[in-house]
Design an enzyme around this catalytic site. Structure first.
Site, PDB file in Angstrom:
ATOM      1  CG  LEU A 105      -1.685  -1.259   1.570  1.00 40.33           C
ATOM      2  CD1 LEU A 105      -2.513  -1.063   2.844  1.00 40.33           C
ATOM      3  CD2 LEU A 105      -2.578  -1.667   0.409  1.00 40.33           C
ATOM      4  CE1 TYR A 118       0.829   8.885  -6.914  1.00 36.09           C
ATOM      5  CE2 TYR A 118      -1.261   9.287  -8.036  1.00 36.09           C
ATOM      6  CZ  TYR A 118      -0.539   8.680  -7.026  1.00 36.09           C
ATOM      7  OH  TYR A 118      -1.173   7.874  -6.124  1.00 36.09           O
ATOM      8  CE  LYS A 123       0.493   5.049  -6.664  1.00 34.01           C
ATOM      9  NZ  LYS A 123       0.719   4.072  -5.574  1.00 34.01           N
ATOM     10  CG  ASN A 176     -10.774  11.076  -5.564  1.00 34.45           C
ATOM     11  OD1 ASN A 176      -9.763  11.707  -5.320  1.00 34.45           O
ATOM     12  ND2 ASN A 176     -11.410  11.164  -6.733  1.00 34.45           N
ATOM     13  N   PRO A 196     -43.459  12.576  39.725  1.00 35.18           N
ATOM     14  CG  PRO A 196     -42.304  11.670  41.547  1.00 35.18           C
ATOM     15  CD  PRO A 196     -42.212  12.738  40.507  1.00 35.18           C
ATOM     16  N   GLY A 197     -46.812  11.464  40.164  1.00 29.56           N
ATOM     17  CA  GLY A 197     -48.190  11.889  40.262  1.00 29.56           C
ATOM     18  C   GLY A 197     -48.696  12.715  39.088  1.00 29.56           C
TER      19      GLY A 197
END
Length: 369
Positions: A53, A103, A107, A132, A281-282
């Site tokens: 890689l 580049y 490659k 990408n 409560p209630g």
């Protein structure tokens, strides 16, 4: 099995190492720029599989492209030819290899070195010309527009978009890693001379930027992106991975009175709204009914009762609920209903409703149960 990964501390390498380790592969040799020549040679001699890689994409001068992409690849396959000639190799190239630039040329040269290795040894090689790649752990402000945009937008920094109509081919890192692990297990998506990531997303740059801005706004709007779209889902996960570490949380507006509180949590146009209701409560809340609006109540703490009465009937139906036994109660249309806290502590209820509140059409008729 001994797996050798070059570029192991790069974007793809980090994700691959983490995934392989999570899957139980414990003999992974990570090759980085700190690895010595001797360590590299020893690793390749014992390798069962090589993920190559490593590469150069942001050099100080163009000459470094050939050194990092062609020459280093040649060194790897040269060692394998000498000591381990049947070892399979997966190499990441780039779609730039199709173009006439320094580049791309480097490659292509790296690809040829790998093909020559296969031709001379019969070893299996897998060449991926990646478009990408986006996802978590990619370095922002380096060579990925997506990483840079996620980082900057999440921090309210400026971004530059020269042409919003530019079309991008993208692959998500999880799809890349899944494919790479599949290769290790003998399942390859090969197309002619190359291997490919099955899921490729073609998007315009302007649309990507607008999506990222919508993610930024989603906290204030309490919205959730459309998770049925695979690209949106992947991009949202990517965006969240770039949040500043002191900004993972965000406040919600609590509507508080003497009865308790009611707080909207999530709003979606197509999947309704989720809120958190706290009753003292209630206290009894509700006493209304709906024509079309429907809800689901889930008491997660405390205890109480949800009462129903069908419009036109005198019969009251009761469902006793408790955080000790989680169960969802549907609130059908045409029934006036309320919820009362029967305990001595606050009762917390998760409430889902099928539509967002519209003050012009509230669909809420008040009527005592």
């Amino acid at each position: 099995m001994t797996i050798v990964i070059t570029g192991a501390n790069g974007f793809i390498g980090k994700n691959l190492v983490a995934d392989l380790q999570a899957k139980g592969y414990n003999q992974i040799v990570q090759i980085t720029r700190e690895t010595t020549e001797e360590q590299l040679e020893n690793a390749l001699q014992q390798a069962t599989f090589v993920y190559h890689l490593a590469g150069i994409n942001r050099p100080l001068n163009e000459g470094e492209f050939m050194v990092g992409n062609r020459d280093f690849t040649g060194k790897i396959v040269g060692i394998l030819k000498q000591y381990n000639p049947t070892c399979p190799v997966l190499v990441t190239s780039s779609t730039q290899a199709e173009r006439d630039n320094a580049y791309g040329a480097s490659k292509r040269a790296g690809e040829e070195a790998v093909r020559d290795y296969a031709a001379n040894t019969g070893a299996n090689v897998y060449i991926y010309r990646l478009p990408n790649v986006f996802g978590k752990w990619c370095k922002p402000n380096y060579n990925s527009a997506i990483a840079t945009f996620c980082y900057n937008i999440s921090r309210e920094l400026d971004i530059t978009v020269n042409d919003s109509s530019v079309s991008m081919n993208l692959v998500y890192i999880d799809d890349v890693i899944e494919e790479f692990v599949n290769v290790l297990n003998g399942k390859v998506n090969r197309v002619d001379a190359f291997c490919e990531i099955p899921a490729v997303h073609t998007k315009q740059l302007g649309d990507i930027v607008e999506l990222l801005h919508s993610f930024k706004r989603s906290r204030e709007e309490r919205a959730i992106p459309t998770m049925t779209d695979s690209f949106t889902k992947a991009l949202y996960s990517t965006y969240l991975s770039y949040l500043p570490e002191d900004q993972f949380s965000y406040p919600l507006k609590m509507n508080v009175d003497q009865r308790g509180s009611f707080t909207e949590f999530i709003r979606t146009a197509d999947r309704g709204q989720v809120s958190i209701n706290v009753s003292k409560p209630g206290i009894t809340k509700g006493n209304h009914w709906h024509h079309t609006k429907n809800e689901k109540f889930l008491v997660v703490s405390g205890q109480g009762v949800i009462r129903f009465r069908k419009i036109g009937s005198q019969e009251v139906i009761e469902y006793f609920v408790s955080g000790e036994k989680l169960e969802v109660v549907d609130i059908p249309v045409g029934y006036t209903h309320n919820i009362e806290n029967l305990g001595e502590t606050d009762m917390v209820t998760v409430m889902w409703v099928n539509e967002l509140y519209d003050p012009e059409r509230p669909d809420t008729m008040f009527l005592e149960v």
